[in-house]
Design a protein around this motif. Structure first.
Motif, PDB file in Angstrom:
ATOM      1  N   VAL A  94      -1.584   0.859   6.496  1.00  0.00           N
ATOM      2  CA  VAL A  94      -2.408  -0.351   6.593  1.00  0.00           C
ATOM      3  C   VAL A  94      -2.952  -0.536   8.003  1.00  0.00           C
ATOM      4  CG1 VAL A  94      -1.261  -1.492   4.668  1.00  0.00           C
ATOM      5  CG2 VAL A  94      -0.409  -1.858   7.003  1.00  0.00           C
ATOM      6  N   TYR A 107      -6.570   1.068   8.464  1.00  0.00           N
ATOM      7  CA  TYR A 107      -7.682   0.559   7.678  1.00  0.00           C
ATOM      8  C   TYR A 107      -7.885  -0.923   7.943  1.00  0.00           C
ATOM      9  CZ  TYR A 107      -7.753   4.730   4.734  1.00  0.00           C
ATOM     10  OH  TYR A 107      -7.862   6.011   4.262  1.00  0.00           O
ATOM     11  N   MET A 150      -7.861  -4.092   6.065  1.00  0.00           N
ATOM     12  CA  MET A 150      -7.322  -4.538   4.788  1.00  0.00           C
ATOM     13  C   MET A 150      -7.912  -5.910   4.473  1.00  0.00           C
ATOM     14  SD  MET A 150      -5.396  -2.025   3.951  1.00  0.00           S
ATOM     15  CE  MET A 150      -4.634  -2.739   2.494  1.00  0.00           C
ATOM     16  N   ALA A 168       0.834  -1.205   0.000  1.00  0.00           N
ATOM     17  CA  ALA A 168       0.000   0.000   0.000  1.00  0.00           C
ATOM     18  C   ALA A 168       0.865   1.249   0.000  1.00  0.00           C
ATOM     19  CB  ALA A 168      -0.910   0.008   1.226  1.00  0.00           C
ATOM     20  N   TYR A 225     -15.471  -1.337   1.024  1.00  0.00           N
ATOM     21  CA  TYR A 225     -14.064  -1.035   0.797  1.00  0.00           C
ATOM     22  C   TYR A 225     -13.923   0.087  -0.225  1.00  0.00           C
ATOM     23  CZ  TYR A 225     -12.883  -5.128   3.524  1.00  0.00           C
ATOM     24  OH  TYR A 225     -12.750  -6.024   4.552  1.00  0.00           O
ATOM     25  N   ALA A 263      -8.896  -1.837   0.788  1.00  0.00           N
ATOM     26  CA  ALA A 263      -8.792  -1.101   2.047  1.00  0.00           C
ATOM     27  C   ALA A 263     -10.103  -0.380   2.320  1.00  0.00           C
ATOM     28  CB  ALA A 263      -7.649  -0.103   1.993  1.00  0.00           C
TER      29      ALA A 263
END
Length: 123
Positions: A29, A32, A34, A24, A110, A98
């Motif tokens: 990360v 969020y 993932m 990413a 997402y 994400a």
């Protein structure tokens, strides 16, 4: 600009293992949820696994629960999907995503998606 870039797909024999990665950029990360989804030809995109942003809790689809494992490396902003015991029915394009919803299994929850990486499983 957020980018999710998958890698590691390929051809593997049934029963084999493969790890796909999602790097990413433009987001953290650990901020969020993932997720990994997959889509086979003429089928809807389906949830595979997710890892939450705060405590790194995970969820896996029942179809992969004992074979696949999601993990993340916050230092590298990379999420992994370790796949063991691959079956022909696991063949699909695997997508990284994400989102802000906690461990959601719904693609609509997402916000960001990668381009996908192909996983092919031969008999």
């Amino acid at each position: 600009q957020v980018q999710l870039v998958e890698s590691g797909g390929g051809l593997v024999q049934a029963g084999g293992s493969l790890t796909v990665s999602c790097r990413a950029s433009g987001l953290l990360v650990e901020s969020y949820t993932m997720g990994w989804f997959r889509q086979a030809p003429e089928r809807e995109r389906e949830f595979v696994a997710a890892v939450s942003g705060d405590r790194g809790l995970t969820a896996h689809a029942d179809s992969v629960k004992d074979r696949f494992s999601i993990s993340r490396d916050s230092n590298r902003d990379t999420v992994y999907l370790q796949m063991n015991g691959l079956k022909p029915e696991d063949a699909a394009v695997y997508y990284c995503a994400a989102g802000r919803s906690f461990l959601s299994t719904m693609p609509t929850e997402y916000s960001y998606w990668g381009q996908g990486t192909q996983v092919t499983v031969s008999l």
